[in-house]
Design an enzyme around this catalytic site. Structure first.
Site, mmCIF file in Angstrom:
data_model
loop_
_atom_site.group_PDB
_atom_site.id
_atom_site.type_symbol
_atom_site.label_atom_id
_atom_site.label_comp_id
_atom_site.label_asym_id
_atom_site.label_seq_id
_atom_site.Cartn_x
_atom_site.Cartn_y
_atom_site.Cartn_z
ATOM 1 N N ASP A 149 -4.798 7.632 -1.176
ATOM 2 C CA ASP A 149 -5.705 6.776 -0.431
ATOM 3 C C ASP A 149 -7.115 6.843 -0.989
ATOM 4 O O ASP A 149 -7.578 7.880 -1.475
ATOM 5 C CB ASP A 149 -5.730 7.183 1.050
ATOM 6 C CG ASP A 149 -4.426 6.858 1.755
ATOM 7 O OD1 ASP A 149 -3.813 5.825 1.419
ATOM 8 O OD2 ASP A 149 -4.013 7.635 2.631
ATOM 9 N N HIS B 92 0.841 -1.208 0.000
ATOM 10 C CA HIS B 92 0.000 0.000 0.000
ATOM 11 C C HIS B 92 0.875 1.257 0.000
ATOM 12 O O HIS B 92 0.660 2.181 -0.808
ATOM 13 C CB HIS B 92 -0.915 -0.037 1.240
ATOM 14 C CG HIS B 92 -1.709 1.205 1.464
ATOM 15 N ND1 HIS B 92 -3.044 1.319 1.137
ATOM 16 C CD2 HIS B 92 -1.364 2.407 2.001
ATOM 17 C CE1 HIS B 92 -3.473 2.533 1.450
ATOM 18 N NE2 HIS B 92 -2.477 3.213 1.985
ATOM 19 N N GLU B 93 1.861 1.295 0.893
ATOM 20 C CA GLU B 93 2.728 2.476 0.979
ATOM 21 C C GLU B 93 3.643 2.594 -0.240
ATOM 22 O O GLU B 93 3.953 3.697 -0.689
ATOM 23 C CB GLU B 93 3.546 2.436 2.270
ATOM 24 C CG GLU B 93 2.727 2.446 3.557
ATOM 25 C CD GLU B 93 1.831 3.668 3.679
ATOM 26 O OE1 GLU B 93 2.168 4.726 3.124
ATOM 27 O OE2 GLU B 93 0.777 3.559 4.338
ATOM 28 N N HIS C 142 1.984 4.517 -2.923
ATOM 29 C CA HIS C 142 2.088 5.957 -2.676
ATOM 30 C C HIS C 142 3.433 6.477 -3.171
ATOM 31 O O HIS C 142 3.517 7.481 -3.885
ATOM 32 C CB HIS C 142 2.026 6.240 -1.168
ATOM 33 C CG HIS C 142 0.657 6.253 -0.575
ATOM 34 N ND1 HIS C 142 -0.364 7.039 -1.050
ATOM 35 C CD2 HIS C 142 0.139 5.587 0.497
ATOM 36 C CE1 HIS C 142 -1.447 6.854 -0.311
ATOM 37 N NE2 HIS C 142 -1.165 5.977 0.633
#
Length: 928
Positions: free
Chosen positions: A166, A155-156, A159
């Site tokens: 998000d 997930h990170e 980014h």
């Protein structure tokens, strides 16, 4: 070494991005040279188990999530020099804590274990770094609220590497959908669950389904997902769920959700953004069900710095007072900047290179002074940059036996067409080369040497005093991550002063700094009269300053012990008969290793979308938390061009992507052609206005889950009181420097359109649509626009894709205000009856006086919604306890009164009516 063991477990279980200066590269779909750095404040744990490196879950999860296109191939982990030495640890090459992709460090405040990624720019722009806390890596109880660490990492990584955002929203957890239902902010919309309110008294908690309060659910309501889902999306929403193994794509994306992904990426799905990345274009699908390689790990350990100053003394250095300014700036570096324990040597070069001093370890003021005595005072001859670099590498090898992990500070004002001769030697040396270009003619190849070694790229314009070079040298601090070691620049300014004129100003010494505090005054002609007064009134006159006999145009004041907290006033008078330039530099270090100082980092970047304007960023933080409310001013300079000053804002409008993230931004619109530009940023804070904030782009804290119909709630997410956020912050002064080299600036010289409006808001009041937004400029966020084009429609995507064909809103009478002003417009939509379930979308563009038009704004949403008839849960239902009798039906009638009040009539059975006035709660989707 439990932290390291868990970190390796995490990274083979889940790996990570691309910070500024990151060395990550894509090797046939495998990410190589990912750098993880552990902060020196993290204590060592002797229970390291290196065999956890064999775990590969994160790489496998990324491989599946990207449809067999990417995986993690190699990772380097930097251990602090404070940890015990081990023969299995390798020496760093060009890696450093400051350039790490992932930082492992304690949070500044308690309850700060949220993983997050620091993102400066907009959609598809890489982030700076990922921050994990040791507690996140070690505490297995956090798996219940964040999910598997490998999934969190992926997930990170999205980014950081691909610049996506998000798909949830803590501030707007629900919205009114186009089918007139209240939905959870999520992607995909197929994720099932219930809106749940949890009430706790002490350790006793009860849950029930949420009730309406205005258009949305009551405050405190959260969406609790079913643990077992059919939906495979999305990793940027809730990677916690076992079924989630994909990013939302064009077919599954929830464009209605009021989240940052929709706002920042123009309602594109995360997978669409990833598909447009360079990584995707430069890779292909890998055959097989698993990555072709397991992730490999290498352990590195930080060492004391080994630095060689390689200084140009060619004939051109005699011009513009350059050799004198060089000596003064290098002296500041040796006396005030370089850390104790570092080794420093000096090399000069013209047509030939000379060793002026071998590497000497900094142990006292005496060793610093010995080095200063070897700084050059004369100049002459040609320019052979490679000779200087090779001599610099040679004296490093003589001192420490290798060039790995060492640093060269290369300063030159001249051109050298033969620099390519030593390019490969530089690449293979494992040394970091920081370059300082002085004046307009410094070699164009300098930045290449910094790029291939991960060094800083700095530039100083020619002035009569050394302040510009001092600013550049002041940025070359330790890359170990130990802030308490670093010199911090509090003040730097230069000014032309008329005969008998004064500079009267002050600099704030806050309680987080004060050790090794120096005031340095310089002048271009005649020594001025000067003195300094501390906060208690004590004065330091010229007799308290030191003037070097070999450098009679600079005076230095060293403050013994820890400097007094407060405003230090300095007074300088030009006693010459004509105008001269005077400069001031103030540096200090942390007052204690226990309290981190406020840090300012300046940065310039050209955006990745036409017309590719330049954005100035300034990050103001205290130990990873954003500092809000500061006054931040940027000054951009270029040789033979006037200096440009612009304020930077943390407002979430114009160039600033996110409000209150401690990143202050502004467009640089006064580009004057190709070449190098220097940036100096000054940040000031005052007690009344400055406070700390919370990091954004955090991993979702999962409130709980539903399994087999039973609600299992996690402990409520800890929230910090305002007084905790405000702790330990007061008035401060900081200065930071950076530079950028611009090419192909023709498009920036032909005029710039207004910037995109990003905060358009809409709501319905008395059958009227009310719009508010922040005015853009005529040139991006500067000046003012000429007029607006406003459109409305019933379909969001149609309005986005066919803006010109949408229904026009009459705004002819509206005259745009100056950039940054708040604009308001009210209108009644034509041919639209506002009734229950009405949703209208509005978007706009700004046009300047040359007919250049901005991008389409964010799409605002105005909703008129009367909640449906609801049933109140009873005590007999599982996991509920609301104190309301069995089987009572409640109907809520909602209407707007006087534009600001909701009248709620609660009908119980059909005989009792309770009227309650409350503040109007609008669908937060309109703020996106």
């Amino acid at each position: 070494m439990g932290v390291l063991r868990s970190l390796i477990f995490l990274l083979s279980f889940q790996l990570l991005h691309m910070a500024k200066g990151s060395m990550v590269w894509l090797n046939e779909s495998g990410y190589e040279d990912l750098v993880v750095a552990i902060n020196p404040s993290v204590p060592e744990d002797a229970n390291i188990i290196l065999n956890t490196m064999v775990r590969t879950y994160a790489s496998n999860y990324l491989f599946e999530a990207t449809k067999h296109r990417f995986f993690f191939k190699s990772v380097k982990i930097i251990l602090p020099k404070t940890w015990k030495k081990n023969s299995t640890y390798s020496r760093l090459k060009t890696e450093s804590y400051n350039k790490a992709d992932i930082i492992i460090a304690d949070p500044y405040l308690k309850y700060g274990d949220d993983p997050y990624t620091l993102q400066y720019g907009g959609c598809a722009m890489k982030g700076r770094y990922i921050h994990f806390t040791p507690n996140f890596l070690l505490d297995s109880s956090l798996l219940k609220v964040y999910g598997d660490r490998g999934r969190v990492f992926v997930h990170e990584w999205a980014h950081l590497r691909w610049g996506v955002f998000d798909e949830y929203n803590y501030n707007a957890p629900f919205y009114v959908s186009e089918n007139a239902r209240v939905e959870a902010t999520r992607c995909s919309a197929g994720v099932t669950g219930k809106p749940i309110l949890q009430n706790c008294i002490g350790n006793q908690c009860a849950t029930r389904e949420c009730q309406y309060d205005g258009q949305l659910y009551e405050a405190g309501c959260v969406f609790v997902p079913d643990l077992n889902q059919n939906s495979k999306n999305s990793i940027m929403y809730m990677q916690y769920l076992p079924s989630v193994v994909e990013f939302c794509d064009k077919n599954t994306h929830n464009y209605e959700a009021p989240n940052m992904q929709n706002k920042m990426c123009n309602y594109k799905s995360t997978w669409e953004v990833i598909m447009e990345s360079d990584d995707f274009r430069n890779s292909s699908v890998v055959t097989g069900l698993a990555p072709p390689f397991e992730t490999t790990f290498q352990l590195l350990q930080t060492q004391d710095r080994a630095v060689s100053l390689v200084l140009d003394v060619s004939g051109s250095m005699l011009s513009y007072n350059r050799i004198t300014n060089l000596r003064t700036a290098a002296e500041v570096f040796l006396i005030q900047i370089i850390e104790v324990g570092s080794r420093v040597g000096i090399v000069t070069f013209e047509s030939t290179a000379y060793e002026k001093s071998p590497l000497i370890q900094i142990t006292s003021i005496a060793t610093r002074q010995r080095l200063v005595q070897n700084l050059p005072t004369t100049a002459g001859g040609g320019t052979n940059i490679c000779a200087g670099i090779e001599k610099g590498l040679q004296i490093i090898t003589t001192a420490i036996g290798t060039t790995y992990g060492s640093e060269i500070v290369l300063l030159t004002d001249g051109e050298d067409s033969s620099m390519s001769v030593c390019r490969e030697k530089v690449r293979e040396s494992g040394a970091i080369i920081h370059t300082i270009a002085l004046g307009p003619l410094a070699a164009r190849e300098l930045e290449e040497f910094s790029n291939i070694t991960g060094g800083l790229q700095l530039y100083a314009v020619d002035v009569d005093v050394p302040s510009k070079l001092v600013e550049a040298f002041s940025e070359i601090t330790t890359g170990s991550g130990d802030i308490s070691e670093q010199s911090i620049q509090l003040e730097s300014k230069d000014q032309e002063v008329n005969s008998l004129g004064w500079i009267n100003n002050s600099v704030t010494i806050d309680k987080t700094v004060g050790n090794d505090t120096f005031f340095v005054f310089s002048w271009s002609r005649t020594q001025p009269f000067f003195f300094v007064r501390d906060p208690k009134g004590k004065e330091y006159g010229s007799s308290d300053f030191t003037v070097d006999s070999s450098n009679l145009k600079t005076a230095r004041l060293s403050i013994n012990g820890t400097a007094e907290v407060g405003d230090w006033h300095y007074y300088i008078q030009n006693v010459d008969t004509i105008v001269q330039t005077l400069s001031v530099t103030v540096t200090s270090r942390a007052a204690s290793s226990d309290v981190s100082p406020v840090i300012l980092q300046a940065y310039m970047e050209r955006t990745n979308t036409a017309p590719y304007p330049v954005v100035v960023y300034a990050e103001v933080s205290q130990n990873f938390l954003p500092v809000l409310g500061a006054t931040v001013i940027a000054t951009i300079e270029k040789d033979n061009a006037a200096a440009v000053t612009l304020p930077l804002f943390d407002s979430g409008t114009g160039a600033d992507m996110t409000k209150n993230d401690g990143i202050y931004s502004g467009y640089f619109t006064s580009v004057s052609g190709d070449g190098r530009y220097s940036l100096k940023v000054s940040a000031q804070g005052r007690n009344q206005t400055v406070r700390l904030g919370r990091r954004q782009n955090r991993a979702l804290y999962v409130p709980g889950y539903i399994e087999n119909g039973k609600i299992q709630m996690n402990a409520p997410r800890p929230e910090l009181a305002d007084e905790e956020i405000l702790a330990n912050l007061e008035s401060f002064s900081r200065t930071s420097t950076s530079s950028i080299k611009l090419d192909n600036t023709g498009s920036l010289l032909q005029g710039l359109p207004p910037c995109k409006i990003t905060d358009l808001d809409a709501y319905i009041e008395n059958e009227t649509i009310v719009l508010t937004w922040t005015a853009p400029g005529g040139d991006l966020d500067s000046g003012k626009a000429d007029h607006y084009i406003i459109k409305s429609g019933a379909d969001l995507l149609s309005l986005r894709d066919e803006f010109d064909n949408a229904t026009s809103v009459d705004s002819f009478h509206l005259i745009p205000q100056e950039a940054g002003s708040t604009e308001t417009l009210k209108f009644k939509p034509e041919n639209l009856i506002i009734e229950n379930g009405t949703i209208i979308y509005i978007a706009m563009r700004a046009v300047d006086d040359t007919n250049l038009t901005s991008d389409t704004s964010n799409i605002a949403k105005a909703t008129w919604f009367i909640p449906p008839k609801v049933s109140v849960p009873t005590d007999d239902e599982d996991n509920t306890s609301d104190g309301v009798g069995d089987g009572i039906n409640i109907t809520l009638i909602v209407a707007v009164v006087a534009g600001c009040v909701v009248l709620v009539c609660i009908i119980v059975s059909s005989t009792v009516c309770i009227l309650q006035n409350q503040k109007k709660r609008r669908d937060p989707a309109i703020r996106m």
